[in-house]
Design an enzyme around this catalytic site. Structure first.
Site, short mmCIF file in Angstrom:
data_model
loop_
_atom_site.label_atom_id
_atom_site.label_comp_id
_atom_site.label_asym_id
_atom_site.label_seq_id
_atom_site.Cartn_x
_atom_site.Cartn_y
_atom_site.Cartn_z
CD GLU A 1 -3.27 0.32 0.41
OE1 GLU A 1 -3.70 1.10 -0.44
OE2 GLU A 1 -3.77 -0.81 0.62
CG ASP B 1 -7.37 -1.17 6.55
OD1 ASP B 1 -7.83 -0.95 7.68
OD2 ASP B 1 -7.31 -0.30 5.66
CE1 TYR C 1 -5.39 6.58 6.70
CE2 TYR C 1 -3.12 6.63 5.99
CZ TYR C 1 -4.11 6.09 6.76
OH TYR C 1 -3.80 5.07 7.63
C1 GLA Z 1 -7.48 3.23 6.42
C2 GLA Z 1 -6.06 2.73 6.63
C3 GLA Z 1 -5.87 2.13 8.02
C4 GLA Z 1 -6.37 3.09 9.11
C5 GLA Z 1 -7.76 3.63 8.76
C6 GLA Z 1 -8.20 4.69 9.73
O1 GLA Z 1 -8.37 2.17 6.44
O2 GLA Z 1 -5.72 1.77 5.66
O3 GLA Z 1 -4.52 1.79 8.23
O4 GLA Z 1 -5.46 4.12 9.33
O5 GLA Z 1 -7.82 4.15 7.46
O6 GLA Z 1 -8.35 4.17 10.98
#
Ligand code: GLA
Length: 381
Positions: free
Chosen positions: A155, A167, A217
């Site tokens: 990722e 995730d 993000y």
């Molecule tokens: C996405 C990212 C995770 C986490 C969430 C927020 O899903 O992939 O690693 O940071 O956002 O909690």
């Protein structure tokens, strides 16, 4: 789904595949805490990415994706990121090879029912399913945690999103009927039963996925790191926001910009909420847990600023429904799904209530998923 994959595989490659599946995830509470070395509370769900796979006699990764009706072929010895979904497969193969494992060519059919861009981690499920499949057919002996970490690297390096580990971890370690309290620093974890027959976890998909998502993000992550740099002056042993409590942050808030302070405040309070939340769940107090979900949403929206008008509307509407214990936006943010804890006998009523309101406001029909918490990645039955 398995039968479809096998049929498609025979049609495309004239071979019999093995089929593996890895799920998407929900997260009850603890958002944006993973990359701050805090805690999260995810569970794997009954929506999965399926990978049919068989070796071929070449050095090619040939992949057919049913959802996109697309086929790609790549040389395994010159792997580079690409700008479509297949970058996740390439990233996994690349990182496995980087560890010193030999991979030869494979044919792959991929399909699934994890909604894309809905905050349910479809990309992590792709990495987990493919990594799990390669691990099995080449007998690589990688642990689930190693596969999760390879998914996270993929990722970062092949999709440009500096995500945490939640995730990929959840997709690989899920356990039926349980959520998982993961310490994102030590990677130690504990299964907590989610055993509330009177309640269901209901996801409401805003059907929007704002383009800001990945750039914002990454920006949040930097803002948190900036906060840690400042706080380190006073707390030299602090390595991440995990090591800071609310009182410490408040004391030094004037040393940082208001923006960095608000980001840090959300993360610090969210981590504290998660720890209290786990105790509440263990005591069976879903009502108080639900109140904390509303608080968490407030934080995501006002302090961390990763919500959007669609998610805010859904959460505010859910709050007015008497069968809802708690609701908040789930995942990275800027759309995707809200997660709602809803009384089992009122799920239908809640679903039509929330759909009507959402359609009335945005002229968009939301998808609604009543989820079950299931096992993580495995060979498909
Ligand atoms: C996405 C990212 C995770 C986490 C969430 C927020 O899903 O992939 O690693 O940071 O956002 O909690």
């Amino acid at each position: 789904m398995k039968e479809n994959i096998v049929a498609r595989f025979e049609e495309k490659f004239d071979q019999q595949p093995l089929v593996f599946a890895a799920p998407g995830r929900v997260n009850l509470i603890g958002e944006h805490t993973d990359y701050n070395e805090g805690f999260v509370l995810p569970g794997a769900v009954d929506k999965r990415i399926y990978v049919g796979i068989a070796r071929n006699d070449s050095n090619l990764l040939n992949v057919w994706a049913t959802q996109y009706q697309q086929k790609f072929s790549y040389q395994l010895d010159v792997i580079q990121p690409v700008k479509n979904w297949s970058t996740y497969l390439l990233g996994m193969a690349y990182h496995i090879k980087q560890m010193g494992h030999d991979l030869s060519g494979v044919n792959v059919v991929i399909d699934g029912d994890v909604p894309l861009g809905a905050g349910m981690s479809s990309s992590a499920a792709v990495c987990s399913a493919f990594g799990f499949a390669l691990n099995d057919i080449f007998g690589l002996g990688l642990s689930r945690m190693e596969l999760a970490l390879l998914g996270q690297k993929t990722e970062h390096r092949f999709a440009g999103v500096k995500c945490g580990i939640m995730d990929q971890f959840a997709s690989l370690h899920g356990k039926k009927g349980h959520v998982i309290k993961l310490d994102c620093r030590s990677l130690g974890y504990e299964y907590i039963p989610f055993d509330f027959p009177d309640y269901k976890i209901v996801l409401v998909n805003t059907m929007v996925s704002h383009t800001l998502a990945s750039s914002e993000y990454n920006a949040r992550r930097q803002q948190c790191e900036e906060g840690v740099r400042i706080l380190k002056k006073y707390f030299p042993s602090a390595k991440s926001l995990r090591d800071i409590d609310e009182a410490q942050l408040e004391k030094h808030k004037n040393d940082m910009s208001d923006l960095v302070y608000r980001r840090c405040r959300f993360v610090v309070t969210e981590n504290e909420r998660l720890l209290r939340g786990c105790d509440l769940l263990k005591k069976g107090d879903l009502k108080s847990f639900g109140d904390m979900m509303f608080e968490a949403h407030e934080g995501l929206s006002k302090w961390y600023e990763v919500s959007c008008k669609e998610s805010d509307f859904l959460v505010a509407s859910a709050k007015q429904h008497e069968a809802v214990a708690g609701s908040r936006q789930m995942g990275g943010g800027f759309g995707g799904c809200t997660i709602n804890i809803v009384k089992t006998d009122a799920v239908e009523d809640f679903s039509s209530y929330i759909s009507e309101r959402y359609i009335g406001q945005f002229k968009i029909v939301p998808e609604i998923y009543v989820t079950q918490i299931e096992d993580g990645a495995k060979r498909a039955e």
